[in-house]
Design an enzyme around this catalytic site. Structure first.
Site, PDB file in Angstrom:
ATOM      1  N   SER A   1     -10.405   0.344   4.095  1.00 50.00           N
ATOM      2  CA  SER A   1      -9.542  -0.056   5.534  1.00 50.00           C
ATOM      3  C   SER A   1      -8.823   1.364   5.682  1.00 50.00           C
ATOM      4  O   SER A   1      -8.239   2.083   5.025  1.00 50.00           O
ATOM      5  CB  SER A   1      -8.236  -0.787   5.014  1.00 50.00           C
ATOM      6  OG  SER A   1      -8.823  -2.202   4.706  1.00 50.00           O
TER       7      SER A   1
ATOM      8  N   GLU B   1      -3.880   4.205   6.096  1.00 55.15           N
ATOM      9  CA  GLU B   1      -3.644   4.002   4.788  1.00 55.15           C
ATOM     10  C   GLU B   1      -4.190   5.061   3.864  1.00 55.15           C
ATOM     11  O   GLU B   1      -3.957   5.387   2.924  1.00 55.15           O
ATOM     12  CB  GLU B   1      -4.538   2.333   4.382  1.00 55.15           C
ATOM     13  CG  GLU B   1      -4.412   2.073   3.083  1.00 55.15           C
ATOM     14  CD  GLU B   1      -5.247   0.621   2.665  1.00 55.15           C
ATOM     15  OE1 GLU B   1      -4.865  -0.207   3.710  1.00 55.15           O
ATOM     16  OE2 GLU B   1      -5.878   0.875   1.723  1.00 55.15           O
TER      17      GLU B   1
ATOM     18  N   ARG C   1       0.650  -1.205  -0.103  1.00 53.32           N
ATOM     19  CA  ARG C   1       0.019  -0.115  -0.043  1.00 53.32           C
ATOM     20  C   ARG C   1       0.746   1.352  -0.013  1.00 53.32           C
ATOM     21  O   ARG C   1       0.509   2.330   0.671  1.00 53.32           O
ATOM     22  CB  ARG C   1      -1.052   0.007   1.333  1.00 53.32           C
ATOM     23  CG  ARG C   1      -1.877  -0.901   1.269  1.00 53.32           C
ATOM     24  CD  ARG C   1      -3.001  -1.134   0.152  1.00 53.32           C
ATOM     25  NE  ARG C   1      -3.501  -2.365   0.307  1.00 53.32           N
ATOM     26  CZ  ARG C   1      -3.312  -3.483  -0.446  1.00 53.32           C
ATOM     27  NH1 ARG C   1      -2.062  -3.630  -0.791  1.00 53.32           N
ATOM     28  NH2 ARG C   1      -3.951  -4.726  -0.034  1.00 53.32           N
TER      29      ARG C   1
HETATM   30  C1  LIG Z   1     -15.188   0.486   0.154  1.00 54.87           C
HETATM   31  C2  LIG Z   1     -13.822   0.610   0.061  1.00 54.87           C
HETATM   32  C3  LIG Z   1     -12.961  -0.473  -0.385  1.00 54.87           C
HETATM   33  C4  LIG Z   1     -11.483  -0.287  -0.604  1.00 54.87           C
HETATM   34  N1  LIG Z   1     -10.889  -1.463  -0.860  1.00 54.87           N
HETATM   35  C5  LIG Z   1      -9.479  -1.297  -1.366  1.00 54.87           C
HETATM   36  C6  LIG Z   1      -8.864  -2.312  -1.467  1.00 54.87           C
HETATM   37  O1  LIG Z   1      -9.333  -3.600  -1.435  1.00 54.87           O
HETATM   38  N2  LIG Z   1      -7.560  -2.434  -1.844  1.00 54.87           N
HETATM   39  C7  LIG Z   1      -6.925  -1.211  -1.883  1.00 54.87           C
HETATM   40  O2  LIG Z   1      -5.779  -0.899  -2.142  1.00 54.87           O
HETATM   41  N3  LIG Z   1      -7.721  -0.166  -1.795  1.00 54.87           N
HETATM   42  C8  LIG Z   1      -8.803  -0.024  -1.515  1.00 54.87           C
HETATM   43  N4  LIG Z   1      -9.852   0.997  -1.259  1.00 54.87           N
HETATM   44  C9  LIG Z   1      -8.978   2.323  -1.208  1.00 54.87           C
HETATM   45  C10 LIG Z   1      -9.241   2.978  -2.560  1.00 54.87           C
HETATM   46  O3  LIG Z   1     -10.144   2.587  -3.236  1.00 54.87           O
HETATM   47  C11 LIG Z   1      -7.908   2.986  -3.399  1.00 54.87           C
HETATM   48  O4  LIG Z   1      -6.798   3.533  -2.790  1.00 54.87           O
HETATM   49  C12 LIG Z   1      -8.178   3.681  -4.664  1.00 54.87           C
HETATM   50  O5  LIG Z   1      -6.825   3.401  -5.615  1.00 54.87           O
HETATM   51  C13 LIG Z   1      -8.212   5.171  -4.549  1.00 54.87           C
HETATM   52  O6  LIG Z   1      -8.443   6.009  -5.998  1.00 54.87           O
HETATM   53  P1  LIG Z   1      -9.076   7.084  -5.971  1.00 54.87           P
HETATM   54  O7  LIG Z   1      -9.240   7.459  -7.359  1.00 54.87           O
HETATM   55  O8  LIG Z   1     -10.480   7.251  -5.145  1.00 54.87           O
HETATM   56  O9  LIG Z   1      -8.008   8.047  -5.185  1.00 54.87           O
HETATM   57  P2  LIG Z   1      -8.260   9.275  -4.433  1.00 54.87           P
HETATM   58  O10 LIG Z   1      -9.028   8.911  -3.272  1.00 54.87           O
HETATM   59  O11 LIG Z   1      -9.267  10.499  -5.269  1.00 54.87           O
HETATM   60  O12 LIG Z   1      -6.724   9.819  -4.087  1.00 54.87           O
HETATM   61  C14 LIG Z   1      -5.955   9.140  -3.300  1.00 54.87           C
HETATM   62  C15 LIG Z   1      -4.724   9.939  -3.270  1.00 54.87           C
HETATM   63  O13 LIG Z   1      -4.140   9.677  -4.850  1.00 54.87           O
HETATM   64  C16 LIG Z   1      -3.879  11.165  -5.208  1.00 54.87           C
HETATM   65  N5  LIG Z   1      -4.219  10.913  -6.546  1.00 54.87           N
HETATM   66  C17 LIG Z   1      -5.533  10.464  -7.130  1.00 54.87           C
HETATM   67  N6  LIG Z   1      -5.522  10.562  -8.353  1.00 54.87           N
HETATM   68  C18 LIG Z   1      -4.372  10.998  -8.990  1.00 54.87           C
HETATM   69  C19 LIG Z   1      -3.855  11.280 -10.044  1.00 54.87           C
HETATM   70  N7  LIG Z   1      -4.448  11.073 -11.328  1.00 54.87           N
HETATM   71  N8  LIG Z   1      -2.523  11.760  -9.984  1.00 54.87           N
HETATM   72  C20 LIG Z   1      -1.874  12.010  -8.860  1.00 54.87           C
HETATM   73  N9  LIG Z   1      -2.219  11.921  -7.782  1.00 54.87           N
HETATM   74  C21 LIG Z   1      -3.540  11.446  -7.728  1.00 54.87           C
HETATM   75  C22 LIG Z   1      -4.922  12.037  -4.491  1.00 54.87           C
HETATM   76  O14 LIG Z   1      -4.116  13.250  -4.653  1.00 54.87           O
HETATM   77  C23 LIG Z   1      -4.587  11.593  -3.076  1.00 54.87           C
HETATM   78  O15 LIG Z   1      -3.486  11.690  -2.489  1.00 54.87           O
HETATM   79  C24 LIG Z   1     -11.208   0.971  -0.692  1.00 54.87           C
HETATM   80  C25 LIG Z   1     -11.868   2.021  -0.585  1.00 54.87           C
HETATM   81  C26 LIG Z   1     -13.255   1.949  -0.258  1.00 54.87           C
HETATM   82  C27 LIG Z   1     -14.174   3.417   0.095  1.00 54.87           C
END
Ligand SMILES: Cc1cc2nc3c(=O)[nH]c(=O)nc-3n(C[C@H](O)[C@H](O)[C@H](O)COP(=O)(O)OP(=O)(O)OC[C@H]3O[C@@H](n4cnc5c(N)ncnc54)[C@H](O)[C@@H]3O)c2cc1C
Length: 342
Positions: free
Chosen positions: A236, A338, A162
């Site tokens: 998480s 995380e 992670r």
């Molecule tokens: C119900 C649930 C279940 C989940 N299960 C998992 C799992 O099983 N495994 C897992 O690894 N994660 C899990 N996650 C966490 C999450 O889904 C992941 O970390 C996902 O990759 C986040 O993507 P996002 O586009 O929503 O990022 P965001 O929340 O929008 O951003 C996260 C971070 O990345 C940065 N960021 C986003 N996009 C960019 C970009 N294009 N360029 C530069 N920086 C950027 C943001 O600035 C921020 O710091 C879960 C979340 C939820 C709500």
């Protein structure tokens, strides 16, 4: 150019926190992003994806720019692999389904992870025995300060559990524009993790396929994890901590039912959810199911902090701090968050 000022981010983060961005815009190309970066040159910049791994604890005093760059493009192929370039603004799960429809293997165990493709390398997303770095080929990102495009190979990304260089040394320095994946033409199935085998049996699957694995993962996740649309959360909240073998033995002698997984490198990963369940606030025996105001710890998944309605980001953060301290006090293990705190 339309400027959104004092913009509520409530519908742009899965915790549903009503933080305000001083400015907000969405971009769907590198050129559009460059325009915004010029326009907002004197303000801090935050790149937003699907908002599923963020806790806003205060209003953001700069510009929040939502990445909506689309496109899934087969770049080339060889006898074993296809190389697929994907716009950072593509929804992760839709991309997984696209791969399954095209019989491109490698991401099926990562089905139904919320968020966008651009964020997937940031914390090296993982689930059900597979991590993103196993299919990652390269990414293109724009350096926000220098306005230059950089290409990152797997080594450049410094992937960990992670974790990547984008959560550490280069935190908030780059806007990821696209990610290229190396996907297998002949699948290698990963079914040993979690309840996948059981679920496949329940589904009556006779012949294993990436489609069946994806569906099994979808079924398990849907039954276990709280849907942010019903109870806002960011998955998480804490990572599973890794401890030296000696520390694990010390803990096991005191807590015989501790849940842990030995790692190949000799250390041991502890189940953070189990640790949290064993601790609690002064007024309750466990954090699991605990609620104060609208901030809470989910009743079925202690690892997941939730917003029951109108919790402030600060309240969720304070709860996470209390959980962290109580786990450290009882087990001498410091949990790490995380979720990205903004
Ligand atoms: C119900 C649930 C279940 C989940 N299960 C998992 C799992 O099983 N495994 C897992 O690894 N994660 C899990 N996650 C966490 C999450 O889904 C992941 O970390 C996902 O990759 C986040 O993507 P996002 O586009 O929503 O990022 P965001 O929340 O929008 O951003 C996260 C971070 O990345 C940065 N960021 C986003 N996009 C960019 C970009 N294009 N360029 C530069 N920086 C950027 C943001 O600035 C921020 O710091 C879960 C979340 C939820 C709500």
């Amino acid at each position: 150019m339309e400027i959104h000022e004092n913009f509520s981010l409530k519908h742009y983060n899965t915790f549903s926190i009503d933080a305000k961005a001083r400015f907000f815009n969405e971009f769907s190309s590198k050129e559009e992003l460059e325009e915004y970066l010029m326009f907002y040159a004197e303000y801090p910049i935050f790149i937003l994806g699907g908002g599923s791994n963020i806790l806003f604890t205060e209003d953001y005093s700069g510009a929040v720019l939502k990445n909506s760059i689309k496109g899934i493009e087969l770049q080339h192929e060889d006898s074993d692999y296809v190389y697929v370039k994907v716009g950072a603004g593509e929804n992760w799960h839709e991309f997984v389904l696209h791969c399954i429809n095209h019989n491109w293997a490698g991401v099926e165990n990562l089905s139904l992870i919320p968020g966008n493709v651009g964020a997937s390398p940031i914390q090296n997303i993982g689930a059900y025995g597979v991590e993103l770095d196993e299919v990652f080929w390269s990414l293109e990102a724009l350096h926000i300060g220098e306005r230059r495009i950089h290409t990152f190979t797997p080594v450049d990304c410094e992937f960990g559990y992670r974790d990547s260089v984008f959560k550490n040394r280069y935190k908030n320095d780059f806007a990821i524009l696209s990610v290229t994946f190396q996907l297998k033409k002949r699948p290698v199935f990963h079914t040993s993790y979690g309840a996948i085998t059981e679920e496949l049996e329940k589904m009556g699957v006779k012949e294993l396929s990436i489609k069946a694995i994806s569906q099994a993962v979808i079924n398990i996740r849907s039954s276990k994890l709280p849907d942010p649309k019903t109870i806002p959360n960011a998955g998480s909240f804490f990572k599973n901590p890794e401890v030296p073998a000696e520390k694990y033995e010390e803990l096991r002698s005191k807590f015989q039912d501790i849940v842990a997984y030995p790692l190949a490198k000799g250390t041991v990963k502890l189940a953070a959810g189990w640790l949290i369940e064993q601790c609690g606030p002064p007024e309750a025996v466990t954090w699991k199911g605990y609620r104060k105001g609208d901030a809470g710890c989910h009743a079925k998944q202690a690892l997941v902090l939730v917003n029951y309605g109108n919790a402030e980001g600060e309240e969720i953060y304070d709860l996470s701090e209390k959980i962290l301290l109580s786990v450290n006090e009882k087990f001498g293990v410091m949990l790490e968050r995380e979720v990205n705190i903004v």
